[in-house]
Design an enzyme around this catalytic site. Structure first.
Site, short mmCIF file in Angstrom:
data_model
loop_
_atom_site.label_atom_id
_atom_site.label_comp_id
_atom_site.label_asym_id
_atom_site.label_seq_id
_atom_site.Cartn_x
_atom_site.Cartn_y
_atom_site.Cartn_z
N VAL A 228 -0.36 9.10 -8.49
CA VAL A 228 -1.81 9.33 -8.44
C VAL A 228 -2.56 8.00 -8.40
O VAL A 228 -2.08 6.99 -8.89
CB VAL A 228 -2.26 10.14 -9.67
CG1 VAL A 228 -1.62 11.52 -9.65
CG2 VAL A 228 -1.95 9.45 -11.00
N THR A 229 -3.78 8.06 -7.84
CA THR A 229 -4.30 9.15 -7.05
C THR A 229 -4.09 8.85 -5.58
O THR A 229 -4.02 7.69 -5.17
CB THR A 229 -5.80 9.38 -7.33
OG1 THR A 229 -6.54 8.21 -6.91
CG2 THR A 229 -6.10 9.67 -8.76
N LYS B 202 0.29 -3.29 -13.38
CA LYS B 202 -0.60 -3.83 -12.34
C LYS B 202 -2.06 -3.76 -12.81
O LYS B 202 -2.48 -2.74 -13.35
CB LYS B 202 -0.42 -3.05 -11.03
CG LYS B 202 -0.72 -1.56 -11.09
CD LYS B 202 -0.30 -0.88 -9.79
CE LYS B 202 -0.77 0.54 -9.67
NZ LYS B 202 -2.19 0.79 -9.69
N CYS C 61 -4.82 4.53 -5.68
CA CYS C 61 -3.67 3.63 -5.90
C CYS C 61 -2.49 3.93 -4.98
O CYS C 61 -1.76 3.00 -4.61
CB CYS C 61 -3.28 3.66 -7.37
SG CYS C 61 -4.55 2.89 -8.40
N ASP D 86 1.48 5.19 -11.21
CA ASP D 86 0.46 5.43 -12.24
C ASP D 86 0.43 6.86 -12.82
O ASP D 86 -0.66 7.39 -13.08
CB ASP D 86 -0.94 5.09 -11.69
CG ASP D 86 -1.07 3.65 -11.25
OD1 ASP D 86 -0.10 2.89 -11.40
OD2 ASP D 86 -2.15 3.29 -10.73
N GLU E 215 -1.26 1.27 -14.12
CA GLU E 215 -2.49 0.48 -14.01
C GLU E 215 -3.01 0.22 -15.42
O GLU E 215 -3.07 1.14 -16.23
CB GLU E 215 -3.55 1.24 -13.19
CG GLU E 215 -4.85 0.45 -13.05
CD GLU E 215 -5.93 1.16 -12.20
OE1 GLU E 215 -5.61 2.16 -11.53
OE2 GLU E 215 -7.08 0.69 -12.25
N LYS F 233 -5.51 -1.72 -8.06
CA LYS F 233 -5.16 -0.42 -7.50
C LYS F 233 -3.84 -0.50 -6.76
O LYS F 233 -3.01 0.39 -6.84
CB LYS F 233 -6.29 0.07 -6.57
CG LYS F 233 -7.66 0.15 -7.23
CD LYS F 233 -7.67 1.01 -8.47
CE LYS F 233 -9.05 1.11 -9.07
NZ LYS F 233 -9.00 1.66 -10.46
N GLN G 125 -2.58 8.62 14.29
CA GLN G 125 -2.34 7.56 15.29
C GLN G 125 -0.87 7.16 15.36
O GLN G 125 -0.53 5.98 15.42
CB GLN G 125 -3.20 6.32 15.00
CG GLN G 125 -4.70 6.62 14.86
CD GLN G 125 -5.46 5.39 14.47
OE1 GLN G 125 -5.57 4.44 15.24
NE2 GLN G 125 -6.00 5.40 13.25
#
Ligand code: C5J
Length: 229
Positions: A160-161, A132, A165, A27, A75, A135, A205
């Site tokens: 971005v961002t 798309k 997205c 995007d 987007e 997002k 993690q």
């Protein structure tokens, strides 16, 4: 024969096989990066996204030189808004919503000037552009099919961002079995703190849903494949 190359990343280096790796640029559109578009209509300082353009160019040039699959996303919605959920259209200031006229044409509508990718990152003929409505780049698109047909198992993701997205696409890709690496300096947010924490979340993690690297490390790694050839 396919050679693996080591990409410096956190929480640990990751081995990329160029033929199985795609660069996905999310995007990088005028609607988000320039004044008068969707990002500004939501009250954001669009200047905060400019820092991602140079690193995206670095990653893009290296990917092109190494012959990696490059995919661009945008987007946006159909002009009749038939693919735009009313709950999404209803956000933001009432006079500047999705589909409303603005200085770059109708906001977040396919075919309007604001929907274009910024000139510095313009797709080359042959590079797929995924339009798309959501997002995530996998939602209601043919991206997954395209990647599987090309034998891709690893995505280097920038654009971005970061926390919207880029994050959604990495989460979607991770759930579909792709190894997703965010190129941190080639991502940006209207909220620098969200950008920082967004990257932390990906690699926490033990890499809960991906890896984090940067455009320079990515370029060095993929260039090593062209030098070795
Ligand atoms: C947003 C995006 N932030 N590309 N879109 O609405 O992140």
């Amino acid at each position: 024969m396919t050679h693996g190359i080591s990409l410096h990343a956190e929480p640990a280096p990751i081995t990329l096989v160029p033929a199985r790796t795609a660069l996905v640029i999310i995007d990088m559109q005028r609607d988000f990066l320039e004044s008068g578009g969707f990002g500004e209509a939501l009250g954001n300082d669009v200047g905060l996204l400019q820092g991602a353009v140079g690193p995206c160019r670095t990653a893009l040039a290296a990917a092109r030189a190494a012959g990696l699959l490059v995919i661009h996303t945008r987007e946006g919605h159909r002009p009749d808004l038939s693919d735009a959920p009313p709950a999404k259209v209803a956000r933001g200031a009432p006079e500047r919503r999705i589909g409303d006229p603005g200085p770059m044409g109708r906001i977040l509508i396919r075919g309007e000037p604001g929907h274009d990718i910024v000139a510095a990152l313009a797709p080359r003929p042959g590079e797929p552009v995924i339009d798309k409505p959501g997002k995530g780049a996998f939602h209601q698109t043919d991206l997954d099919q395209m990647l599987r047909n090309a034998g891709i198992d690893t995505l280097a993701v920038c654009g971005v961002t970061t926390e919207v997205c880029v994050h959604t696409t990495i989460r979607e890709g991770n759930d579909r079995g792709y190894r997703c690496v965010a190129l941190g300096d080639a991502c940006a947010s209207y909220f620098p703190e969200f950008h920082r924490v967004g990257l932390e979340m990906i690699k926490a993690q033990g890499g809960i849903f991906g890896w984090v690297s940067d455009s320079g490390a990515f370029a060095t790694a993929v260039r090593s494949t062209t030098q070795a050839a």
